[in-house]
Design a protein around this motif. Structure first.
Motif, mmCIF file in Angstrom:
data_model
loop_
_atom_site.group_PDB
_atom_site.id
_atom_site.type_symbol
_atom_site.label_atom_id
_atom_site.label_comp_id
_atom_site.label_asym_id
_atom_site.label_seq_id
_atom_site.Cartn_x
_atom_site.Cartn_y
_atom_site.Cartn_z
ATOM 1 N N THR A 230 0.950 -1.188 0.033
ATOM 2 C CA THR A 230 0.082 0.038 0.067
ATOM 3 C C THR A 230 0.710 1.234 0.011
ATOM 4 O O THR A 230 0.238 2.540 -0.109
ATOM 5 N N GLY A 231 2.068 1.163 0.200
ATOM 6 C CA GLY A 231 2.984 2.166 0.204
ATOM 7 C C GLY A 231 3.227 2.628 1.832
ATOM 8 O O GLY A 231 3.877 3.661 2.242
ATOM 9 N N ARG A 232 2.312 2.289 2.874
ATOM 10 C CA ARG A 232 2.400 2.667 4.070
ATOM 11 C C ARG A 232 2.994 1.205 4.994
ATOM 12 O O ARG A 232 2.869 0.133 4.242
ATOM 13 N N PRO A 233 3.256 1.757 6.007
ATOM 14 C CA PRO A 233 4.121 0.549 6.795
ATOM 15 C C PRO A 233 2.983 -0.398 7.293
ATOM 16 O O PRO A 233 1.608 0.211 7.318
ATOM 17 N N GLY A 234 3.070 -1.838 7.476
ATOM 18 C CA GLY A 234 2.173 -2.773 7.910
ATOM 19 C C GLY A 234 1.959 -2.508 9.558
ATOM 20 O O GLY A 234 2.913 -2.322 10.282
ATOM 21 N N ARG A 235 0.597 -2.746 9.942
ATOM 22 C CA ARG A 235 0.356 -2.934 11.310
ATOM 23 C C ARG A 235 -0.379 -3.696 11.700
ATOM 24 O O ARG A 235 -1.452 -3.969 10.887
ATOM 25 N N GLY A 236 -0.369 -4.441 12.807
ATOM 26 C CA GLY A 236 -1.174 -5.586 13.004
ATOM 27 C C GLY A 236 -1.282 -5.782 14.443
ATOM 28 O O GLY A 236 -0.388 -5.287 15.200
ATOM 29 N N VAL A 237 -2.047 -6.763 14.866
ATOM 30 C CA VAL A 237 -2.198 -7.227 16.445
ATOM 31 C C VAL A 237 -2.617 -8.581 16.355
ATOM 32 O O VAL A 237 -3.632 -9.067 15.452
ATOM 33 N N ALA A 238 -2.177 -9.356 17.481
ATOM 34 C CA ALA A 238 -2.784 -10.609 17.937
ATOM 35 C C ALA A 238 -3.045 -10.409 19.476
ATOM 36 O O ALA A 238 -2.228 -10.267 20.329
ATOM 37 N N GLU A 393 6.255 -7.056 -9.451
ATOM 38 C CA GLU A 393 5.713 -6.432 -8.249
ATOM 39 C C GLU A 393 4.036 -6.223 -8.239
ATOM 40 O O GLU A 393 3.431 -6.544 -7.505
ATOM 41 N N LYS A 394 3.795 -5.330 -9.385
ATOM 42 C CA LYS A 394 2.309 -5.223 -9.200
ATOM 43 C C LYS A 394 1.350 -6.315 -9.346
ATOM 44 O O LYS A 394 0.431 -6.297 -8.901
ATOM 45 N N PHE A 395 1.768 -7.420 -10.102
ATOM 46 C CA PHE A 395 0.790 -8.542 -10.293
ATOM 47 C C PHE A 395 0.720 -9.166 -8.728
ATOM 48 O O PHE A 395 -0.229 -9.601 -8.586
ATOM 49 N N GLN A 396 2.080 -9.428 -8.454
ATOM 50 C CA GLN A 396 2.034 -9.992 -6.966
ATOM 51 C C GLN A 396 0.996 -9.353 -5.852
ATOM 52 O O GLN A 396 0.557 -10.047 -5.061
ATOM 53 N N ILE A 397 1.319 -8.096 -5.924
ATOM 54 C CA ILE A 397 0.503 -7.225 -4.952
ATOM 55 C C ILE A 397 -0.969 -7.290 -5.251
ATOM 56 O O ILE A 397 -1.943 -7.498 -4.320
ATOM 57 N N TRP A 398 -1.336 -7.328 -6.480
ATOM 58 C CA TRP A 398 -2.934 -7.405 -6.848
ATOM 59 C C TRP A 398 -3.451 -8.874 -6.491
ATOM 60 O O TRP A 398 -4.432 -8.914 -5.934
ATOM 61 N N LEU A 399 -2.357 -9.765 -6.647
ATOM 62 C CA LEU A 399 -3.063 -11.332 -6.436
ATOM 63 C C LEU A 399 -3.244 -11.305 -4.876
ATOM 64 O O LEU A 399 -4.223 -11.860 -4.556
ATOM 65 N N SER A 401 -3.735 -9.278 -2.693
ATOM 66 C CA SER A 401 -5.001 -8.407 -2.144
ATOM 67 C C SER A 401 -6.123 -9.226 -2.716
ATOM 68 O O SER A 401 -7.079 -9.259 -1.714
ATOM 69 N N ARG A 402 -6.095 -9.644 -4.015
ATOM 70 C CA ARG A 402 -7.445 -10.489 -4.365
ATOM 71 C C ARG A 402 -7.814 -11.609 -3.480
ATOM 72 O O ARG A 402 -8.859 -11.934 -3.110
ATOM 73 N N ILE A 403 -6.634 -12.283 -3.286
ATOM 74 C CA ILE A 403 -6.887 -13.617 -2.543
ATOM 75 C C ILE A 403 -7.507 -13.114 -1.133
ATOM 76 O O ILE A 403 -8.722 -14.016 -0.728
ATOM 77 N N SER A 404 -7.084 -12.353 -0.504
ATOM 78 C CA SER A 404 -7.492 -12.121 0.824
ATOM 79 C C SER A 404 -8.878 -11.578 0.932
ATOM 80 O O SER A 404 -9.742 -11.927 1.878
ATOM 81 N N GLN A 405 -9.194 -10.652 -0.183
ATOM 82 C CA GLN A 405 -10.400 -10.221 -0.427
ATOM 83 C C GLN A 405 -11.509 -11.292 -0.480
ATOM 84 O O GLN A 405 -12.427 -11.539 0.096
ATOM 85 N N PRO A 438 -12.957 -18.621 -8.327
ATOM 86 C CA PRO A 438 -13.392 -17.440 -7.355
ATOM 87 C C PRO A 438 -12.446 -16.283 -7.335
ATOM 88 O O PRO A 438 -12.835 -15.127 -7.245
ATOM 89 N N VAL A 439 -11.056 -16.784 -7.229
ATOM 90 C CA VAL A 439 -10.321 -15.799 -7.051
ATOM 91 C C VAL A 439 -10.118 -14.893 -8.281
ATOM 92 O O VAL A 439 -10.208 -13.410 -8.238
ATOM 93 N N LEU A 440 -10.243 -15.233 -9.441
ATOM 94 C CA LEU A 440 -10.230 -14.561 -10.705
ATOM 95 C C LEU A 440 -11.280 -13.672 -10.962
ATOM 96 O O LEU A 440 -11.222 -12.432 -11.345
#
Ligand SMILES: Cc1cc2nc3c(=O)[nH]c(=O)nc-3n(C[C@H](O)[C@H](O)[C@H](O)COP(=O)(O)OP(=O)(O)OC[C@H]3O[C@@H](n4cnc5c(N)ncnc54)[C@H](O)[C@@H]3O)c2cc1C
Length: 479
Positions: A230-238, A393-399, A401-405, A438-440
């Motif tokens: 996303t261009g932003r740092p990653g932030r998460g929590v468990a 890079e662009k394809f990997q990021i898109w993929l 993101s799509r899988i997680s959606q 479904p991913v496609l």
């Protein structure tokens, strides 16, 4: 008499020693620490103060190596939680629907987990652990390792120190993330081993809490994953239930998004996501420890499988490949690697020439998948330092993101993604029509809002009610 020596008595070392015991007369485990008598922290395992989840694939491997261990873990208080059906999960993009999958996580403090695994492994009388004993080098030459140099006693404790040599027919190096293996090999004249590094500058801040009174037995916990690209740092929590009535809370972030380590910042942390679910839960809980941070969580893979290695020397666990722990794969890789050692030992009938090379090659296949899930994501965070060229890079990021959606909304995709991701199903499942189509096609319905996602879990009880969540003054009880 045949003897194997295992360097490091952590997760990978004890499991490798267990396997070797079926094929040699004696197995010596050299451990720099003194093991605690009861579950507790130790110096050689600083990561033990932070969240440690065990994936089903790793837990299954553990049971194969040491039958009955996961039952003992459950009996000692480990919580089993289906993913995502029993944990409120936010993927890199969206909140997950509470759909059923064929996988789960075991949740427990690392100290309690190690106590059970160690207890199981050390029932084997062939295993002899030399505690408070440090490996300081190898014996042999660039063609063969024939033993190790050890130092007994504790310089730190001001005790006298003696140096000795142990001879071995086979040596397994499981000295963990801070391994000095490259220096030891260099001393034998072994050429430098190729290494991949991906460092997105991740940091952890963790704290244990006593769950609020009245917390339901099926309390789900919360997992919010980082989003690369996303261009932003990653932030998460468990925020996950552990043994007893305890929660472990680990905040994490990549370079520029490092989590707060002060009382107020920790208690009110909401990262980049759209709901104060974590601060609300923490407001009703009682801190049991101070806030502890951990840095240096880079992905580093030393490619011993590609190197001209001395005979009789295998490198396993984090000493071989240290992975960003945010993705929770390290112990699973260690357990599955020990199974690979067992497979080769059984196939060849024991310590045969080329054993280490064959096992190192098998382990590389397991690491390759884990590497893709951690380093493959981390290359897309800002400020990453990497020695690995990034393609498409662009394809990997898109993929990704799509899988997680789609996985957040589609039960089939979710099941495949999580069973593969937790080492239960083979990667080939991701190349099936049931997954790819479904991913496609993309998501067919709107994402859940945070409130809708939370409402799926009766196990939160009234813990998120506004009346309960007035701020308490945190009390620190260092462990
Ligand atoms: C902050 C953090 C959180 C993590 N969370 C998870 C998680 O949620 N799930 C997961 O699966 N994995 C997680 N991991 C990874 C996990 O901790 C490791 O993958 C796992 O412990 C690997 O086991 P190992 O035996 O290779 O190393 P370790 O378990 O680290 O053991 C190495 C052992 O070697 C000993 N040693 C080191 N040098 C010497 C020497 N010279 N002489 C003698 N003894 C020596 C040490 O004392 C130690 O006992 C996490 C890691 C970190 C850093």
């Amino acid at each position: 008499m045949t003897a194997a020596v295992v360097l490091g008595g952590g997760m990978a070392g004890l499991l490798a020693a267990t396997v070797l015991a079926d094929h040699v007369d004696e197995v010596f485990v050299i451990e720099g620490d003194q093991y605690p008598d009861a579950p507790g922290p130790r110096r050689g395992l600083p990561q033990g103060q932070h969240n440690h989840l065990f994936m089903k694939g790793g837990a299954d491997a553990l049971d194969e190596l040491l039958p009955g261990t996961t039952d003992l873990l459950r009996a000692a208080g480990a919580k089993q939680r289906g993913l995502p059906q029993d944990i409120l999960t936010r993927g890199p993009r969206d909140w997950f629907e509470r759909s059923h999958t064929d996988t789960w996580l075991l949740l427990m403090s690392r100290a309690a987990l190690d106590d059970v695994v160690r207890g199981q492994a050390l029932k084997n009388e062939k295993l002899k652990v030399l505690q408070n004993t440090k490996v300081i080098g190898l014996v042999g030459d660039a063609r063969r390792v024939t033993g190790v140099r050890i130092e007994k006693g504790g310089r730190e404790a001001g005790q006298s120190v003696t140096e000795e040599t142990l001879t071995a027919d086979f040596v397994v190096d499981a000295t963990g993330r801070r391994a000095r293996t490259p220096q030891w090999l260099e001393e034998l004249g072994v050429p430098a081993v190729p290494e991949d590094l991906v460092d997105a500058g991740f940091a952890y801040a963790s704290r244990w809490y006593e769950a609020p009174e009245g917390t339901p037995e099926d309390f789900p916990g919360v997992m919010i994953q980082v989003q690369p690209g996303t261009g932003r740092p990653g932030r998460g929590v468990a925020l996950l239930p552990n043994e007893g009535n305890k929660w472990i809370v680990t905040l994490f972030g990549s370079k520029g998004g490092e989590p707060p380590t002060d009382e107020e910042g920790f208690a009110n942390y909401t990262g980049d996501w759209d709901h104060p679910v974590v601060p609300k839960l923490l407001a009703g809980a009682t801190p049991l420890t101070e806030i502890r941070s951990y840095r240096g969580m880079q992905n580093r893979w030393r490619h011993y499988e590609k190197a001209t290695m001395p005979e009789g020397y295998l490198v396993i666990g984090d000493a071989n490949a240290a992975l960003n722990p945010t993705y929770g794969t390290g112990m699973t890789v260690s357990a599955k690697s020990a199974l690979e050692l067992r497979t080769e030992l059984r196939a060849g009938g024991g310590l045969t020439p080329g054993l280490a090379k064959r096992v190192q090659g098998r382990i590389a296949k397991i690491v390759a998948f884990a590497w893709q899930t951690s380093a493959g994501n981390d290359v897309f965070f800002p400020g990453v330092q990497t020695s690995v060229p990034v393609k498409g890079e662009k394809f990997q990021i898109w993929l990704a993101s799509r899988i997680s959606q789609v996985a957040a909304r589609n039960q089939t995709v979710c099941n495949i993604a999580f069973t593969v991701g937790t080492f239960v199903a083979p990667v080939s499942r991701m190349f099936s029509f049931a997954y790819l189509w479904p991913v496609l096609r993309g998501p067919r319905k709107a994402a859940l809002t945070a409130d809708q996602a939370i409402a799926q879990f009766p196990g939160f009880g009234n813990l998120l009610d506004d009346t309960r969540t007035e701020q308490r003054v945190p009390v620190s009880h260092p462990q």
